[in-house]
Design a protein around this motif. Structure first.
Motif, short mmCIF file in Angstrom:
data_model
loop_
_atom_site.label_atom_id
_atom_site.label_comp_id
_atom_site.label_asym_id
_atom_site.label_seq_id
_atom_site.Cartn_x
_atom_site.Cartn_y
_atom_site.Cartn_z
N THR A 165 0.85 -1.19 0.00
CA THR A 165 0.00 0.00 0.00
C THR A 165 0.89 1.24 0.00
O THR A 165 2.03 1.20 0.46
N HIS A 166 0.37 2.34 -0.53
CA HIS A 166 1.12 3.58 -0.52
C HIS A 166 0.13 4.74 -0.50
O HIS A 166 -0.29 5.24 -1.54
N TYR A 173 4.76 4.21 2.09
CA TYR A 173 4.83 2.93 1.41
C TYR A 173 4.97 1.81 2.44
O TYR A 173 5.84 1.85 3.31
N VAL A 228 2.97 -1.55 -5.41
CA VAL A 228 1.69 -1.11 -4.88
C VAL A 228 0.57 -1.73 -5.71
O VAL A 228 0.62 -1.75 -6.94
#
Length: 633
Positions: free
Chosen positions: A325-326, A330, A488
């Motif tokens: 995820t970012h 991050y 991501v």
């Protein structure tokens, strides 16, 4: 196999189940097992707020399981457990980056045999909702997109940009024919197909979803089409003539009414009811209370809605396939995709499973099949790491390094027949004079250890950009061991995540030049090549980066087990050449799942790539430890 239609009446008198469950048992039940001889003409349809399957009222009770996260030998076992819980439908994503890892080369064999996976579902008695993407999210590297798309510097993912649609068209030309005959109207188990995935949260091209829909239809998809979005993306992710479904964990009162405003008098379906949550390195292990889950499920069912449990069985991000995820920062996902789901990573029952089974039994009416027996887990003898070889001594197994003036990112390296490097590590080597402050300018992605003449200088990552290099007159070799920690998988910046060194790094404010670049994707061919390396006994300091080798002895039956990585810092584990995934002492995950089907009676080779300082031994344990629990609210 049999076909059964029967009226299911609400019983009066004593009930052991909550009051909220009783109304959902009213009405007709459709319990048609996949059956070749039944005339398949109408398929899944809608009649007001009700689904019809071949003209008979039907409620989708689904569960998500991804074939690419579960060893093939366990597919049937997990599906039988779904069926025994009261589910009638299996949902699965299709991972483009696994099927077309290299452009134009397609793989639908072994653990990627999607057709076999769907036929097993049919044999077990589960319908299928297929979610072919091309983008899937799924906490999977790059949301399932192949990294070679990023070789195009102008690439605009999930849009009608010609470079992207040409790639999707070529992929669909190979994927869709593998599932055409498995559609319901052709006698197979597929009753619905999803158009893309959660596009409303991306929504960069108003023409894109129509393009994907047309791409499916013109290749022969004839079953019901659906979209899937969270609440914020419902309006922009929906399509004319396609059933919109919603994703959530907590049922907010307005959600179904909002769905009604988008498509009035249509069946309500929760395509993803999140049974748990995923974990990131450096966090706690997310869990979701079973009783809270059951209350929400009861509310959903009480409103007459259909439901799909995401995940019902999560499995494992084997290899380097975890996503990230970012948002504000991050955060790469861990190797386990246990998800705190009703079935654990290793396929064991949880309290969620048993509570759901009790609820779903009220809908199914008949006595459910008995859940399959859980196979025991093994705790094998201690593994002693008997052999050691430094990374620096095996670089020649990667082939000739690529020489260039400026650093080149991983995806654009001229390796793998022009497909670039997708996963693993990349080593950048150059000569520097003197010392001073090394500043990566944020261009090292995702993290790297810096070495001067094989001596570790420090670590740089997305947050820490500087390392001080001691001043010594003369030229020295500087190396950057860069790890791609996972691309991501969700968000609006998918295009912006090339890996490796993606721009200038400077020493004393002067850009470094003249590099040799080694591709360390650590695929099975490379791991097998280490058999001819000059291994030695591990030194006293066990210093990495290095490979350590030992033997796991299985004296009787090869059962599932877990490797405890206590005493190790960061790296990757291979068992008989199979990449189990990453470990990292920042947690939360402390064990790696080893499928028994990847072991064999007798000797099993364990190879560990350790970045820092290796341990002397490795423990096999019969239960996982995924970290300190953190309850999701």
């Amino acid at each position: 196999m049999v076909c059964r239609f029967h009226k299911q009446h609400l019983l009066h008198g004593e009930h052991r189940l909550p009051e909220v469950i009783r109304p959902i048992t009213r009405g007709y039940r459709f319990d048609l097992l996949p059956f070749k001889l039944w005339p398949r003409q109408m398929g899944l349809q809608t009649d007001g707020s009700t689904f019809l399957l071949e003209g008979v009222p039907f409620r989708i009770l689904g569960g998500s399981m991804h074939y690419f996260r579960v060893p093939r030998e366990y597919w049937q076992d997990r599906m039988l457990k779904m069926k025994a819980c009261g589910l009638n439908t299996l949902t699965t994503y299709v991972a483009w980056n696994m099927h077309e890892a290299a452009k134009g080369i397609y793989d639908f064999t072994g653990n990627l045999d999607l057709g076999a996976f769907l036929r097993i579902a049919e044999e077990v008695g589960l319908w299928v909702i297929l979610r072919p993407g091309p983008y899937i999210c799924a906490e999977w590297d790059f949301g399932g997109l192949p990294s070679w798309l990023l070789r195009d510097k102008k690439m605009k993912l999930r849009t009608t940009y010609p470079g992207f649609t040409a790639a999707v068209d070529a992929y669909f030309d190979h994927l869709i024919p593998t599932v055409l005959e498995l559609q319901y109207k052709k006698g197979g188990p597929i009753i619905a197909v999803q158009v893309e995935n959660e596009y409303g949260a991306y929504a960069k091209d108003s023409n894109y979803m129509e393009y994907v829909k047309t791409a499916l239809l013109k290749r022969g998809i004839v079953e019901m089409l659906m979209t899937s979005d969270s609440k914020d993306g419902l309006s922009s992710g929906s399509l004319e003539g396609v059933l919109a479904t919603v994703n959530f964990q907590k049922k907010e009162n307005f959600l179904f009414s909002y769905l009604e405003t988008l498509q009035s008098n249509m069946p309500k379906m929760v395509m993803e009811y999140w049974t748990g949550w995923f974990d990131q390195w450096g966090s706690d292990h997310h869990v979701y209370d079973a009783d809270q889950m059951v209350r929400t499920v009861a509310e959903i069912l009480n409103e007459g809605a259909s439901i799909n449990f995401y995940m019902f069985h999560g499995g494992t991000n084997f290899g380097f396939m975890n996503g990230a995820t970012h948002f504000k920062e991050y955060l790469p996902h861990i190797t386990s995709y246990d998800y705190d789901a009703p079935l654990t990573e290793a396929g064991e029952y949880t309290s969620k499973y048993h509570k759901l089974r009790e609820i779903l039994a009220t809908i199914q009416g008949d006595q459910l099949p008995m859940p399959p027996i859980i196979m025991p887990k093994a705790s094998y003898e201690m593994v002693t790491m008997t052999h050691y070889v430094s990374l620096w001594d095996v670089l020649h197994f990667t082939g000739e390094p690529y020489a260039c003036d400026e650093p080149v990112n991983m995806e654009n390296l001229p390796v793998n027949d022009g497909n670039g490097q997708s996963y693993g590590y990349t080593l950048y080597e150059t000569l520097v004079y003197g010392g001073g402050v090394l500043n990566t300018m944020g261009n090292v992605l995702d993290r790297a250890r810096i070495f001067i003449n094989n001596q570790a200088m420090g670590i740089v990552d997305r947050n820490n950009h500087e390392v001080f290099i001691p001043e010594v007159p003369g030229y020295r070799k500087m190396r950057f061991l860069v790890e791609n920690c996972g691309r991501v998988n969700y968000g609006t910046k998918l295009d912006e995540q090339r890996k490796g060194i993606v721009g200038d790094v400077v020493l004393r404010e002067n850009p470094l030049r003249t590099f040799k670049i080694y591709s360390l994707d650590m695929n099975m061919t490379f791991i097998k090549s280490l058999n001819t390396a000059q291994w030695s006994s591990p030194p006293d300091d066990h210093e990495g980066p290095a490979f350590f080798r030992g033997t796991l002895n299985v004296h009787f039956t090869n059962l599932d087990t877990f490797l405890s990585m206590k005493g190790w810092k960061k790296g990757v584990v291979f068992v008989n050449g199979q990449n189990l995934g990453r470990y990292w002492d920042i947690g939360p995950q402390e064990t790696l799942f080893v499928p028994g089907t990847w072991l064999r009676p007798g000797s099993n080779e364990i190879i560990i790539f350790e970045e820092f300082e290796g341990g002397q031994t490795l423990r096999s344990v019969d239960a996982p430890f995924l970290g300190r629990p953190y309850y999701v609210q």
